[in-house]
Motif scaffolding. Structure first.
Motif, mmCIF file in Angstrom:
data_model
loop_
_atom_site.group_PDB
_atom_site.id
_atom_site.type_symbol
_atom_site.label_atom_id
_atom_site.label_comp_id
_atom_site.label_asym_id
_atom_site.label_seq_id
_atom_site.Cartn_x
_atom_site.Cartn_y
_atom_site.Cartn_z
ATOM 1 N N ASN A 136 -5.736 -4.692 -1.530
ATOM 2 C CA ASN A 136 -7.115 -4.429 -1.114
ATOM 3 C C ASN A 136 -7.155 -4.210 0.398
ATOM 4 O OD1 ASN A 136 -9.806 -4.511 -0.430
ATOM 5 N ND2 ASN A 136 -10.302 -6.250 -1.796
ATOM 6 N N ARG A 137 -7.651 -3.061 0.837
ATOM 7 C CA ARG A 137 -7.682 -2.770 2.281
ATOM 8 C C ARG A 137 -8.557 -3.759 3.028
ATOM 9 N NH1 ARG A 137 -6.034 2.823 4.319
ATOM 10 N NH2 ARG A 137 -7.419 2.456 6.108
ATOM 11 N N LYS A 138 -9.428 -4.476 2.330
ATOM 12 C CA LYS A 138 -10.259 -5.498 3.004
ATOM 13 C C LYS A 138 -9.401 -6.638 3.545
ATOM 14 C CE LYS A 138 -14.611 -4.682 0.514
ATOM 15 N NZ LYS A 138 -15.493 -5.196 -0.585
ATOM 16 N N VAL A 170 7.338 -8.918 1.778
ATOM 17 C CA VAL A 170 5.949 -9.121 1.333
ATOM 18 C C VAL A 170 5.540 -8.023 0.350
ATOM 19 C CG1 VAL A 170 3.560 -9.398 2.088
ATOM 20 C CG2 VAL A 170 5.406 -10.183 3.557
ATOM 21 N N SER A 171 6.049 -6.800 0.562
ATOM 22 C CA SER A 171 5.651 -5.687 -0.319
ATOM 23 C C SER A 171 6.606 -5.535 -1.496
ATOM 24 C CB SER A 171 5.577 -4.389 0.488
ATOM 25 O OG SER A 171 6.742 -4.209 1.271
ATOM 26 N N SER A 194 2.941 -2.060 1.310
ATOM 27 C CA SER A 194 3.746 -1.878 2.528
ATOM 28 C C SER A 194 2.920 -1.137 3.575
ATOM 29 C CB SER A 194 5.043 -1.131 2.223
ATOM 30 O OG SER A 194 4.825 0.222 1.879
ATOM 31 N N HIS A 195 2.141 -0.164 3.138
ATOM 32 C CA HIS A 195 1.285 0.580 4.079
ATOM 33 C C HIS A 195 0.195 -0.323 4.644
ATOM 34 C CE1 HIS A 195 -0.706 3.947 5.977
ATOM 35 N NE2 HIS A 195 -1.818 3.667 5.343
ATOM 36 N N HIS A 196 -0.427 -1.117 3.794
ATOM 37 C CA HIS A 196 -1.498 -2.012 4.265
ATOM 38 C C HIS A 196 -0.957 -3.074 5.222
ATOM 39 C CE1 HIS A 196 -4.045 -0.906 0.478
ATOM 40 N NE2 HIS A 196 -4.012 0.057 1.381
ATOM 41 N N LEU A 197 0.269 -3.517 5.001
ATOM 42 C CA LEU A 197 0.874 -4.507 5.919
ATOM 43 C C LEU A 197 1.100 -3.881 7.289
ATOM 44 C CD1 LEU A 197 3.392 -6.050 3.413
ATOM 45 C CD2 LEU A 197 1.599 -7.336 4.598
ATOM 46 N N ILE A 284 -1.129 2.270 13.190
ATOM 47 C CA ILE A 284 0.172 1.631 12.944
ATOM 48 C C ILE A 284 1.130 1.838 14.114
ATOM 49 C CG2 ILE A 284 2.268 1.768 11.516
ATOM 50 C CD1 ILE A 284 0.418 2.415 9.127
ATOM 51 N N SER A 285 1.027 3.004 14.747
ATOM 52 C CA SER A 285 2.098 3.382 15.699
ATOM 53 C C SER A 285 1.745 3.111 17.159
ATOM 54 C CB SER A 285 2.418 4.873 15.541
ATOM 55 O OG SER A 285 1.262 5.649 15.807
#
Ligand SMILES: CO[C@H](O)c1c[n+]2c([nH]1)[C@H](O)[C@@H](O)[C@H](O)[C@H]2CO
Length: 447
Positions: A136-138, A170-171, A194-197, A284-285
């Motif tokens: 969940n992106r939240k 984690v992912s 993985s993306h949300h982390l 992210i970057s």
């Protein structure tokens, strides 16, 4: 033998994590984490172990700090338990939880030890998992809010910050392989997580910069070296894909602002390319100040169609192993560090975890763990080789200060330089503690 000598300015430390050492899982307002839930689900953790008591460091932190002081280290990496601060993940703050970390940080500072704080070392509040967790992106925004609260609370006291420990674990380990909490086995779920982390990491860095927090910030990916079985291109390519899962997938977005194409191809083939929204990669970057590298082991790999996601099979060619059955492969440590420098530039590096599992026992008040001493010698020698090759190593933190809760392996797998009797909670300094103490004091050792 050879003298291996390190720069005087290099930091020497040890590392732990909240759920693995604190205990007091139901005390002083702490909320449940996914590891409380997962460890109490039968079959998930060896011997049905859980973190209810662990090393009881929540109550024994002063004793642990004195052990660190005698060790002579100048930095200690610990993690903050998110559910001890926000029992429901967001909303009301648990002041007793904050107070514990103030007590710990004050004790460290009073004893000349610098705190290095990991904001997330796997213990997601269960209340957030109940709302979808990292899928969940939240949860990304909840993490940024949690990080902001901690930054405001400890600005000026804590000056080295790590956002997320091992986003691969984690992912993928937790949501594709499934042996860690919450224990799913879904590749698309894992790549989205993985993306949300990485997004959570980036948002926390943004809050850190906006708040003008004193100090430096990074993250701590896990690494592994894969040595091709032969010089055949198919073996080389298979190993590069396998390492890409740990390295390029989690480094390229942070340092290059995009996912590695060769890895996207693999995930896309399985319908598991992550959902990326406009603006995500810019978040992210953004620049970080250092990267924490966790390294334990390496393997030999070769091409074998459909052996795994990457058409890669690992080949046991007889390397000596630790009691975790992980190859002892110090050459891989050197190669990983050179690879990261070559691909991502001259970034400051802290070795935030390196150590060995030996299931030590106390005999006549002593723990003879020569295997761990040899492992540390070999890996510190590889570290010095990398430093002499230009890798900017700022510090080395041994995993771990204490034997502790080793996730799905419970208390059976011991990584500490200090033995913990989990019945009495008595700490016993191992031979490796005394060796490391001398090495930290001297700044060198005799190989
Ligand atoms: C393949 O090893 C991983 O990089 C790794 C090893 N370890 C870790 N990550 C975690 O960060 C620690 O919490 C573990 O206790 C520690 C020992 O298992």
């Amino acid at each position: 033998m050879a003298i291996i000598e390190f720069p005087k300015e290099m930091k020497w430390g040890a590392a732990t994590a909240a759920y693995q050492i604190e205990g007091a899982a139901l005390e002083d307002g702490r909320g449940l984490s996914i590891w409380d839930t997962f460890s109490k689900t039968p079959g998930n953790v060896l011997n049905g172990d859980n973190g209810d008591v662990a090393c009881d460091s929540y109550h024994r932190y002063k004793e642990d700090v004195q052990i660190m002081k005698e060790l002579g280290i100048n930095v200690y990496r610990f993690s903050i338990s998110w559910p001890r601060i926000f029992p429901a993940g967001t909303g009301e703050i648990n002041q007793k939880g904050l107070q514990y970390y103030h007590n710990l940080v004050d004790e460290l500072l009073e004893n000349g030890i610098e705190p290095m704080c990991t904001l997330y070392h796997w213990d997601l509040p269960q209340a957030l998992q109940d709302q979808g967790g990292w899928e969940n992106r939240k949860t990304v925004d909840a993490f940024a809010d949690y990080a902001e609260q901690i930054f405001k609370e400890f600005d000026g006291k804590i000056k080295k910050w790590i956002t997320i420990n091992e986003p691969w674990c984690v992912s993928f380990l937790s949501n594709f392989i499934g042996i860690h909490a919450p224990g799913f086995q879904n590749l698309k779920l894992a790549t989205d997580i993985s993306h949300h982390l990485l997004l959570a990491h980036g948002k926390a860095v943004a809050r850190f910069r906006d708040l003008k927090v004193e100090g430096s910030i990074g993250y701590a990916p896990n690494t592994e070296w894969l040595e091709p079985f032969s010089s055949k291109q198919e073996d080389i390519d298979a190993c590069n894909r396998g390492m890409g899962w740990f390295i390029e997938w989690f480094f390229d977005p942070v340092f290059k602002g995009q996912y590695p194409h060769f890895m996207l191809e693999v995930f896309d083939k399985h319908g598991a390319a992550p959902a990326i929204q406009a603006g995500d990669m810019e978040i992210i970057s953004q620049k970080i100040d250092f990267v924490g590298i966790n390294y334990y082991t390496g393997s030999v790999g070769r091409y074998k169609k459909d052996a795994d996601l990457f058409d890669l099979e690992k080949v046991d060619i007889g390397y000596e192993k630790t009691d975790f059955d992980w190859n002892i492969y110090p050459e891989g440590f050197y190669k990983v560090l050179l690879k990261i420098k070559d691909q991502y530039g001259d970034i400051p590096v802290y070795i935030t975890e390196n150590g060995a599992c030996y299931n030590d026992e106390v005999e006549n008040g002593r723990v003879k763990d020569q295997g761990r001493i040899d492992y540390l010698k070999q890996h510190l020698t590889s570290l010095k080789r990398a430093m002499d090759s230009g890798v900017q190593i700022k510090g080395y933190l041994a995993w771990s200060l204490l034997d502790n809760f080793e996730w799905a392996e419970g208390y059976h797998k011991r990584f500490g330089i200090v033995h913990v009797d989990f019945n009495t909670l008595k700490r016993t300094k191992k031979d490796s503690y005394y060796w490391y103490k001398q090495t930290v004091k001297n700044g060198w050792f005799d190989m």
